[in-house]
Design a protein around this motif. Structure first.
Motif, PDB file in Angstrom:
ATOM      1  N   LYS A  99       7.819  -7.580  12.275  1.00 18.57           N
ATOM      2  CA  LYS A  99       8.108  -6.921  11.002  1.00 18.57           C
ATOM      3  C   LYS A  99       8.419  -5.462  11.322  1.00 18.57           C
ATOM      4  O   LYS A  99       7.570  -4.756  11.862  1.00 18.57           O
ATOM      5  N   VAL A 100       9.635  -5.019  10.986  1.00 15.70           N
ATOM      6  CA  VAL A 100      10.091  -3.691  11.394  1.00 15.70           C
ATOM      7  C   VAL A 100      10.123  -2.759  10.184  1.00 15.70           C
ATOM      8  O   VAL A 100      10.713  -3.084   9.149  1.00 15.70           O
ATOM      9  N   LYS A 101       9.469  -1.618  10.322  1.00 18.59           N
ATOM     10  CA  LYS A 101       9.503  -0.581   9.305  1.00 18.59           C
ATOM     11  C   LYS A 101      10.352   0.585   9.804  1.00 18.59           C
ATOM     12  O   LYS A 101      10.452   0.819  11.014  1.00 18.59           O
ATOM     13  N   ASN A 102      10.908   1.337   8.850  1.00 12.84           N
ATOM     14  CA  ASN A 102      11.692   2.509   9.241  1.00 12.84           C
ATOM     15  C   ASN A 102      10.795   3.554   9.884  1.00 12.84           C
ATOM     16  O   ASN A 102       9.626   3.695   9.512  1.00 12.84           O
ATOM     17  N   ALA A 103      11.362   4.304  10.789  1.00 13.85           N
ATOM     18  CA  ALA A 103      10.588   5.332  11.483  1.00 13.85           C
ATOM     19  C   ALA A 103      10.158   6.439  10.536  1.00 13.85           C
ATOM     20  O   ALA A 103       9.117   7.074  10.738  1.00 13.85           O
ATOM     21  N   ASP A 104      10.971   6.673   9.481  1.00 14.52           N
ATOM     22  CA  ASP A 104      10.653   7.757   8.549  1.00 14.52           C
ATOM     23  C   ASP A 104       9.976   7.246   7.280  1.00 14.52           C
ATOM     24  O   ASP A 104       9.996   7.903   6.240  1.00 14.52           O
ATOM     25  N   ASP A 105       9.340   6.063   7.341  1.00 15.96           N
ATOM     26  CA  ASP A 105       8.653   5.496   6.170  1.00 15.96           C
ATOM     27  C   ASP A 105       7.585   6.477   5.711  1.00 15.96           C
ATOM     28  O   ASP A 105       6.859   7.057   6.545  1.00 15.96           O
ATOM     29  N   PRO A 106       7.473   6.727   4.391  1.00 16.08           N
ATOM     30  CA  PRO A 106       6.483   7.698   3.901  1.00 16.08           C
ATOM     31  C   PRO A 106       5.028   7.304   4.187  1.00 16.08           C
ATOM     32  O   PRO A 106       4.146   8.164   4.216  1.00 16.08           O
ATOM     33  N   VAL A 107       4.760   6.008   4.381  1.00 14.54           N
ATOM     34  CA  VAL A 107       3.409   5.564   4.736  1.00 14.54           C
ATOM     35  C   VAL A 107       3.241   5.709   6.241  1.00 14.54           C
ATOM     36  O   VAL A 107       4.072   5.223   7.023  1.00 14.54           O
ATOM     37  N   SER A 108       2.176   6.386   6.655  1.00 17.47           N
ATOM     38  CA  SER A 108       2.013   6.663   8.077  1.00 17.47           C
ATOM     39  C   SER A 108       1.739   5.391   8.877  1.00 17.47           C
ATOM     40  O   SER A 108       1.286   4.373   8.338  1.00 17.47           O
ATOM     41  N   ALA A 109       2.033   5.476  10.177  1.00 17.86           N
ATOM     42  CA  ALA A 109       1.793   4.333  11.067  1.00 17.86           C
ATOM     43  C   ALA A 109       0.305   4.001  11.118  1.00 17.86           C
ATOM     44  O   ALA A 109      -0.092   2.828  11.145  1.00 17.86           O
ATOM     45  N   GLU A 110      -0.576   5.020  11.131  1.00 15.34           N
ATOM     46  CA  GLU A 110      -2.021   4.784  11.184  1.00 15.34           C
ATOM     47  C   GLU A 110      -2.501   4.047   9.934  1.00 15.34           C
ATOM     48  O   GLU A 110      -3.354   3.160   9.998  1.00 15.34           O
ATOM     49  N   GLU A 111      -1.915   4.413   8.753  1.00 14.38           N
ATOM     50  CA  GLU A 111      -2.318   3.743   7.516  1.00 14.38           C
ATOM     51  C   GLU A 111      -1.916   2.281   7.532  1.00 14.38           C
ATOM     52  O   GLU A 111      -2.686   1.403   7.102  1.00 14.38           O
ATOM     53  N   ASP A 112      -0.728   1.995   8.028  1.00 16.19           N
ATOM     54  CA  ASP A 112      -0.300   0.598   8.134  1.00 16.19           C
ATOM     55  C   ASP A 112      -1.242  -0.204   9.035  1.00 16.19           C
ATOM     56  O   ASP A 112      -1.634  -1.330   8.722  1.00 16.19           O
ATOM     57  N   SER A 113      -1.587   0.391  10.178  1.00 13.86           N
ATOM     58  CA  SER A 113      -2.465  -0.303  11.126  1.00 13.86           C
ATOM     59  C   SER A 113      -3.832  -0.571  10.504  1.00 13.86           C
ATOM     60  O   SER A 113      -4.390  -1.664  10.604  1.00 13.86           O
TER      61      SER A 113
END
Length: 701
Positions: A99-113
């Motif tokens: 599942k690929v998210k945009n690099a500039d997604d407003p939700v941070s990578a840490e929050e997704d994890s």
């Protein structure tokens, strides 16, 4: 004009070569938890990747995508895939669904994890149990299921046992109204109806039902596999006869329960009878068979010791070699703080072998066998117990012709001396007119003999009082005759011990610590005394004062009685006599610091709580735990109340009044005014009225 809400767009799913993926520092999972990477890799190899990875593009210094992707969630799956590549089981360029998210997604990578790991909910245990059952029902063996889910076969069996509990109770567990430990307790029964009955009894209380209480209620009509009868018969023989068992898969020692006590009892008796048939050829007069004899079963019987079977030359040599090895090892490690494990084990083996030499069979003479019998029963660990050489009182007369351990008068030995025939006419011997014509001397008149022996009695009493050592020897000799030799012959010393055997007793009395200690002490003393009673006096006279005192204490102890019985006014045992007996016992108990809690007595359904009215049960709990605990019980039926009270009283040290030591003794003065009986001696309309039969234990006239 109202602006329409933007519709959600889900993440794009793409296949990305494994070598284009890199671990991300933004992944919040850092602590190892759950199954290992090796186990996860094996599962992926078996069934493929069930969950996609969550990734974002890796950007260069200018913010452009590099073609690689950071793994934000699914880091353990990523490591497992890398392990499979290293094991040559997968190509490093294999496509991985991500599942690929945009690099500039407003939700941070840490929050997704964090979100993926937080909102991921594992299976409810019941779903896991049911899932494993489905796989087994589909044909997968228990071993295969265990292998695929990286657990043990026993764990799978436990899961299957849990899901076999009543569906109604499984629903209760699913709603978190029952703990896993409680559910485990219900697996000791296969009867769904009984399981539901027990849950209805224990649920709805103000407290959680203990798993041990649930197990006890479900196994009331069964027998544990550790029971001596079950060990003796053997589970294989029991099952071959049609008996069924229920395994407690959650017990540490893999215990199980036998569901047909009647069948077990019959198999046990049959096997004991077979053992008795094997002894028939030995020629004993009688053989008594039982799985367990009550405490005091050998009361009044004389024991023939026999002689130990002689060792062969080879056996003697082996015994001496073992003794030498034992002494050598002890000397070699005498300065060590503790023995090495191997040495300690070897010393234990040697001790067991030496004990076996001392426990070898005994040889009995044919004349003894003809008048004696054998008890056959089971030991506490289920081994066959054979006790030979007991002579019943009614067989003593027939045995008088040969009594190697008894005390036999000269005229009872059947020796060569002829008995004189005395013919009496009108109270005088026939032919009393002419003494000179009678051959030999006539017997002295009875009255004259009585007068002469009266003088001798007083002189002997005075002389014995002046020789304390002889007095103690005489007392010990008499008490030892009563305690160890069961001799029926009279003695000149009018003192005796009448050993007390309770006529009413609980089934477990002989297994208590006190009963076992008395039996062990009796055997120790018996081994120290001579086999023949005619050697007893010299043996006792030669003992040290300390040993004589200990032996005297033991003999006297056998006659102690604290038994209650319902006295009859004007009868041989009056209420006042019972009152005095209890008072004397209290005084003696205080002198020896008797503590019934310390000796192991605690209230149970069988020994007290199930035998008294509800008010006494509540009073016991009130004294031990307080009024709040009473409020938890007062609405229960008596059976349920007794069982729960047993749990609450465990470890509290509470004792019923007959076992307590009162602060003030009853009056012991014969002329003192009679006092009220303690409450436990008063009538209780709700209790049974039968008392214990007993007798004053030690008497000296």
């Amino acid at each position: 004009m109202t602006k329409a809400k933007a519709k959600l767009v889900l993440n794009d799913v793409r296949s990305i070569p494994l070598n284009k993926l890199v671990a991300s520092e933004a992944n919040v999972r850092h602590i190892k938890h759950g199954i290992s990477i090796d186990e996860l890799a094996a599962d992926i190899a078996h069934r493929g990747l069930l969950q996609n990875l969550n990734v974002r593009p890796v950007l260069d210094g200018e913010g452009e995508e590099t073609g690689s992707f950071h793994v934000l969630a699914g880091g353990r799956r990523f490591q497992a895939l890398q392990l499979l590549v290293r094991q040559k089981r997968m190509a490093k360029t294999v496509d991985v669904p991500c599942k690929v998210k945009n690099a500039d997604d407003p939700v941070s990578a840490e929050e997704d994890s964090l979100a993926e790991n937080t909102f991921h909910v594992g299976l409810h245990p019941l779903d896991q149990f049911r899932g494993m059952k489905t796989l087994v029902d589909q044909g997968l063996g228990i071993e295969t299921v265990a292998d695929r889910f990286h657990t043990t076969s026993k764990t799978v069996q436990q899961r299957l046992k849990l899901v076999a509990v009543s569906p109604k109770l499984l629903d209760v567990y699913a709603e978190s109204e029952m703990t896993l430990e409680q559910l485990m307790a219900f697996t000791v029964s296969n009867d769904h109806e009984r399981q539901e009955q027990v849950w209805a009894t224990v649920s709805g209380q103000y407290y959680d039902a203990e798993p041990s209480a649930i197990r006890a209620m479900l196994t009331e009509q069964t027998v544990e596999s550790s029971d001596p009868r079950a060990v003796f018969v053997g589970l294989d023989a029991y099952k071959a006869a049609g008996g069924t068992i229920v395994a407690d898969l959650f017990a540490e020692d893999d215990d199980c329960y036998l569901e047909d006590p009647a069948l077990l009892e019959q198999l046990c008796v049959d096997k004991l009878k077979a053992a008795a048939e094997g002894l028939r050829s030995e020629g004993w007069k009688w053989i008594a068979v039982a799985a367990s004899f009550p405490y005091g079963y050998d009361a009044g019987l004389r024991r023939i010791s026999g002689t130990l079977q002689a060792l062969s030359a080879a056996e003697q040599a082996k015994r001496e070699a073992l003794r030498e090895e034992f002494d050598r090892l002890e000397a070699e490690y005498s300065n060590a703080d503790e023995y090495p494990d191997a040495v300690d084990a070897r010393l234990g083996e040697i001790e067991a072998k030496l004990e076996a030499f001392e426990d070898r069979p005994r040889v009995f003479e044919a004349v003894d066998i003809a008048s004696a019998g054998v008890f056959i029963s089971l030991s506490h660990d289920g081994r066959l117990r054979i006790e030979r050489g007991y002579v019943r009182p009614e067989d003593v007369v027939a045995d008088r012709g040969r009594q190697p351990t008894g005390d036999v008068d000269d005229d009872e030995t059947g020796g060569a001396s002829e008995s004189r025939t005395v013919i009496t006419v009108g109270g005088a011997p026939e032919g009393d007119g002419d003494e000179d014509t009678e051959p030999g001397l006539k017997p002295l008149p009875d009255r004259l003999i009585g007068e002469l022996t009266a003088h001798r009695t007083l002189a002997l009493q005075n002389a014995v009082a002046e020789h304390p050592h002889v007095a103690i020897t005489a007392l010990l000799h008499t008490l030892c005759r009563d305690s160890f030799y069961h001799s029926n012959a009279d003695t000149c010393l009018n003192a005796y011990v009448r050993r007390i055997y309770p006529s009413v007793q609980a089934a477990d009395l002989k297994e208590t610590s006190s009963a076992l200690a008395i039996a062990e002490r009796h055997e120790v003393w018996k081994q120290q005394l001579p086999e023949r009673i005619d050697q007893l006096w010299e043996h006792l006279a030669a003992l040290s004062d300390d040993v004589r005192t200990d032996l005297l204490a033991y003999c006297v102890s056998l006659g102690v009685s604290a038994l209650y019985e319902r006295g009859v006014p004007g009868g041989s045992t009056s209420p006042h006599m019972v009152e005095r007996r209890i008072a004397e016992a209290n005084r003696l108990a205080r002198a020896v610091d008797l503590d019934m809690v310390a000796v192991g007595w605690q209230p149970s359904v069988g020994n007290y709580l199930g035998r008294v009215p509800k008010q006494r049960i509540l009073e016991a709990v009130r004294e031990a735990k307080g009024e709040q605990a009473v409020q938890l019980l007062d609405h229960l039926k008596k059976d349920e109340m007794a069982k729960e009270a047993e749990r609450l009283l465990d470890g509290t040290g509470w004792l019923p009044e007959p076992l307590r030591l009162p602060e003030i003794d009853l009056v012991l003065d014969e002329e003192a005014e009679a006092e009220d009986l303690p409450s436990f001696l008063e009538d209780d309309e709700e209790e049974e009225g039968d008392g214990l039969e007993g007798s004053v234990a030690v008497a000296a006239e």
